[in-house]
Motif scaffolding. Sequence first.
Motif, PDB file in Angstrom:
ATOM      1  N   ASP A  62       0.812  -1.216   0.000  1.00 16.16           N
ATOM      2  CA  ASP A  62       0.000   0.000   0.000  1.00 16.16           C
ATOM      3  C   ASP A  62       0.844   1.264   0.000  1.00 16.16           C
ATOM      4  OD1 ASP A  62      -2.523  -1.427   0.399  1.00 16.16           O
ATOM      5  OD2 ASP A  62      -1.812  -1.772   2.453  1.00 16.16           O
ATOM      6  N   VAL A  63       2.011   1.200   0.650  1.00 17.13           N
ATOM      7  CA  VAL A  63       2.838   2.388   0.879  1.00 17.13           C
ATOM      8  C   VAL A  63       4.308   2.031   0.672  1.00 17.13           C
ATOM      9  CG1 VAL A  63       3.529   4.141   2.563  1.00 17.13           C
ATOM     10  CG2 VAL A  63       1.211   3.210   2.637  1.00 17.13           C
ATOM     11  N   VAL A  64       5.029   2.924   0.002  1.00 19.06           N
ATOM     12  CA  VAL A  64       6.486   2.827  -0.101  1.00 19.06           C
ATOM     13  C   VAL A  64       7.060   4.084   0.534  1.00 19.06           C
ATOM     14  CG1 VAL A  64       8.481   2.661  -1.631  1.00 19.06           C
ATOM     15  CG2 VAL A  64       6.321   1.560  -2.286  1.00 19.06           C
ATOM     16  N   PHE A  86       4.669   8.395 -11.071  1.00 20.25           N
ATOM     17  CA  PHE A  86       3.463   8.857 -10.386  1.00 20.25           C
ATOM     18  C   PHE A  86       2.292   9.011 -11.352  1.00 20.25           C
ATOM     19  CE2 PHE A  86       6.049  11.496  -7.053  1.00 20.25           C
ATOM     20  CZ  PHE A  86       6.416  10.332  -6.407  1.00 20.25           C
ATOM     21  N   ASP A  87       1.140   8.508 -10.936  1.00 24.87           N
ATOM     22  CA  ASP A  87      -0.113   8.825 -11.618  1.00 24.87           C
ATOM     23  C   ASP A  87      -0.611  10.179 -11.130  1.00 24.87           C
ATOM     24  OD1 ASP A  87      -0.146   6.269 -12.840  1.00 24.87           O
ATOM     25  OD2 ASP A  87      -1.078   5.415 -11.055  1.00 24.87           O
ATOM     26  N   GLN A  88      -0.292  10.470  -9.866  1.00 24.76           N
ATOM     27  CA  GLN A  88      -0.747  11.705  -9.239  1.00 24.76           C
ATOM     28  C   GLN A  88       0.315  12.157  -8.234  1.00 24.76           C
ATOM     29  OE1 GLN A  88      -4.435  11.007  -7.179  1.00 24.76           O
ATOM     30  NE2 GLN A  88      -5.102  13.103  -7.447  1.00 24.76           N
ATOM     31  N   PRO A  89       0.932  13.307  -8.440  1.00 25.54           N
ATOM     32  CA  PRO A  89       1.903  13.796  -7.448  1.00 25.54           C
ATOM     33  C   PRO A  89       1.187  14.361  -6.220  1.00 25.54           C
ATOM     34  CG  PRO A  89       1.672  15.377  -9.220  1.00 25.54           C
ATOM     35  CD  PRO A  89       0.816  14.184  -9.590  1.00 25.54           C
ATOM     36  N   ILE A  90       1.911  14.414  -5.116  1.00 29.26           N
ATOM     37  CA  ILE A  90       1.416  15.043  -3.892  1.00 29.26           C
ATOM     38  C   ILE A  90       2.373  16.199  -3.586  1.00 29.26           C
ATOM     39  CG2 ILE A  90       0.797  14.734  -1.460  1.00 29.26           C
ATOM     40  CD1 ILE A  90       0.648  11.683  -2.051  1.00 29.26           C
ATOM     41  N   PRO A  91       2.243  17.322  -4.296  1.00 32.03           N
ATOM     42  CA  PRO A  91       3.214  18.415  -4.149  1.00 32.03           C
ATOM     43  C   PRO A  91       3.253  19.004  -2.740  1.00 32.03           C
ATOM     44  CG  PRO A  91       1.352  19.113  -5.499  1.00 32.03           C
ATOM     45  CD  PRO A  91       1.194  17.640  -5.262  1.00 32.03           C
ATOM     46  N   GLY A  92       2.145  18.986  -2.030  1.00 32.08           N
ATOM     47  CA  GLY A  92       2.116  19.548  -0.689  1.00 32.08           C
ATOM     48  C   GLY A  92       3.023  18.833   0.288  1.00 32.08           C
ATOM     49  N   VAL A 115       9.929  14.055  -2.358  1.00 31.61           N
ATOM     50  CA  VAL A 115       8.734  14.052  -3.200  1.00 31.61           C
ATOM     51  C   VAL A 115       7.780  12.969  -2.716  1.00 31.61           C
ATOM     52  CG1 VAL A 115       9.928  14.936  -5.254  1.00 31.61           C
ATOM     53  CG2 VAL A 115       9.766  12.467  -4.899  1.00 31.61           C
ATOM     54  N   ALA A 116       6.527  13.096  -3.128  1.00 34.75           N
ATOM     55  CA  ALA A 116       5.529  12.075  -2.830  1.00 34.75           C
ATOM     56  C   ALA A 116       4.526  12.022  -3.966  1.00 34.75           C
ATOM     57  CB  ALA A 116       4.830  12.390  -1.509  1.00 34.75           C
ATOM     58  N   GLY A 117       3.900  10.875  -4.097  1.00 34.60           N
ATOM     59  CA  GLY A 117       2.893  10.718  -5.125  1.00 34.60           C
ATOM     60  C   GLY A 117       2.173   9.396  -4.982  1.00 34.60           C
ATOM     61  N   ILE A 118       1.269   9.168  -5.894  1.00 36.97           N
ATOM     62  CA  ILE A 118       0.478   7.941  -5.926  1.00 36.97           C
ATOM     63  C   ILE A 118       0.689   7.301  -7.290  1.00 36.97           C
ATOM     64  CG2 ILE A 118      -1.837   6.959  -5.763  1.00 36.97           C
ATOM     65  CD1 ILE A 118      -2.544   9.623  -4.185  1.00 36.97           C
ATOM     66  N   ALA A 119       0.975   6.001  -7.279  1.00 37.27           N
ATOM     67  CA  ALA A 119       1.149   5.248  -8.519  1.00 37.27           C
ATOM     68  C   ALA A 119       0.436   3.908  -8.358  1.00 37.27           C
ATOM     69  CB  ALA A 119       2.630   5.033  -8.814  1.00 37.27           C
ATOM     70  N   ASN A 120      -0.515   3.629  -9.217  1.00 32.40           N
ATOM     71  CA  ASN A 120      -1.259   2.376  -9.165  1.00 32.40           C
ATOM     72  C   ASN A 120      -1.854   2.148  -7.768  1.00 32.40           C
ATOM     73  OD1 ASN A 120      -2.268  -0.018 -10.293  1.00 32.40           O
ATOM     74  ND2 ASN A 120      -0.508  -1.191  -9.586  1.00 32.40           N
ATOM     75  N   ASP A 121      -2.386   3.212  -7.171  1.00 31.33           N
ATOM     76  CA  ASP A 121      -2.974   3.192  -5.825  1.00 31.33           C
ATOM     77  C   ASP A 121      -1.957   2.913  -4.722  1.00 31.33           C
ATOM     78  OD1 ASP A 121      -5.564   3.929  -6.536  1.00 31.33           O
ATOM     79  OD2 ASP A 121      -6.107   1.863  -7.024  1.00 31.33           O
ATOM     80  N   THR A 122      -0.685   3.022  -5.007  1.00 29.14           N
ATOM     81  CA  THR A 122       0.364   2.877  -3.999  1.00 29.14           C
ATOM     82  C   THR A 122       0.861   4.261  -3.621  1.00 29.14           C
ATOM     83  OG1 THR A 122       1.046   0.774  -4.990  1.00 29.14           O
ATOM     84  CG2 THR A 122       2.624   1.850  -3.511  1.00 29.14           C
ATOM     85  N   ILE A 124       3.592   6.770  -2.250  1.00 31.84           N
ATOM     86  CA  ILE A 124       5.060   6.780  -2.266  1.00 31.84           C
ATOM     87  C   ILE A 124       5.541   8.067  -1.625  1.00 31.84           C
ATOM     88  CG2 ILE A 124       7.112   6.755  -3.733  1.00 31.84           C
ATOM     89  CD1 ILE A 124       5.285   5.326  -5.847  1.00 31.84           C
ATOM     90  N   PHE A 125       6.433   7.923  -0.634  1.00 32.24           N
ATOM     91  CA  PHE A 125       7.021   9.065   0.062  1.00 32.24           C
ATOM     92  C   PHE A 125       8.531   8.900   0.022  1.00 32.24           C
ATOM     93  CE2 PHE A 125       2.897   8.186   1.968  1.00 32.24           C
ATOM     94  CZ  PHE A 125       2.276   9.417   1.858  1.00 32.24           C
ATOM     95  N   CYS A 126       9.227   9.837  -0.606  1.00 31.81           N
ATOM     96  CA  CYS A 126      10.683   9.788  -0.749  1.00 31.81           C
ATOM     97  C   CYS A 126      11.296  10.866   0.142  1.00 31.81           C
ATOM     98  CB  CYS A 126      11.083   9.993  -2.203  1.00 31.81           C
ATOM     99  SG  CYS A 126      10.337   8.771  -3.326  1.00 31.81           S
ATOM    100  N   LEU A 127      12.012  10.424   1.166  1.00 28.04           N
ATOM    101  CA  LEU A 127      12.562  11.303   2.185  1.00 28.04           C
ATOM    102  C   LEU A 127      14.072  11.443   2.049  1.00 28.04           C
ATOM    103  CD1 LEU A 127      10.706   9.664   5.220  1.00 28.04           C
ATOM    104  CD2 LEU A 127       9.911  11.543   3.774  1.00 28.04           C
ATOM    105  N   PRO A 128      14.635  12.480   2.658  1.00 31.39           N
ATOM    106  CA  PRO A 128      16.091  12.575   2.733  1.00 31.39           C
ATOM    107  C   PRO A 128      16.668  11.381   3.514  1.00 31.39           C
ATOM    108  CG  PRO A 128      15.091  14.675   3.266  1.00 31.39           C
ATOM    109  CD  PRO A 128      13.979  13.658   3.222  1.00 31.39           C
TER     110      PRO A 128
END
Length: 159
Positions: A62-64, A86-92, A115-122, A124-128
């Motif tokens: 569900d989450v990466v 990403f199918d949908q970015p989460i810019p906020g 960055v963060a986003g949603i891909a295939n209903d997953t 994704i949160f990419c942190l430092p």
Amino acid sequence: MLTCAVITVSNSRTSADDDAGDLLAANLEQGGHRVLRREIVFDDIYQLRRAFSECIADPQIDVVVSSGGTGFARHNSVPEAVEVLFDQPIPGFGELFRQLSFNQIGAAAIQSRCVAGIANDTLIFCLPGSPGACALAWDNILRAQLDHRTRPCNFACRT
């Protein structure tokens, strides 16, 4: 409960010294989630796309959450590798993280390209890559947004 993957992006870390990955996995589990997959991936755009794509394609995940590879060093390529998936970015997410980070480290926060986003209903949160940055994101954003009880809205109910 969400099923999660933790990806550490590093050219030097091993499972013995992956402090940020350990912190993320422990926080996810303490938050009631299950960590199904852990991986350390070399900071190479194509290896990163492979690892993230495998997680995105896995119906169990569900989450990466990843750590590392988001700075401006020449070898940092997470945003370039992942944003195209990403199918949908989460810019906020990045905006909020940098605002919170500014309160701790000042203007150096601008160097975070998380960055963060949603891909295939997953999700994704990419942190430092620093444990401090991962703790900041967990404590102030992810803990609440991955909890279905958070109101008025959260990401957990989306999956």
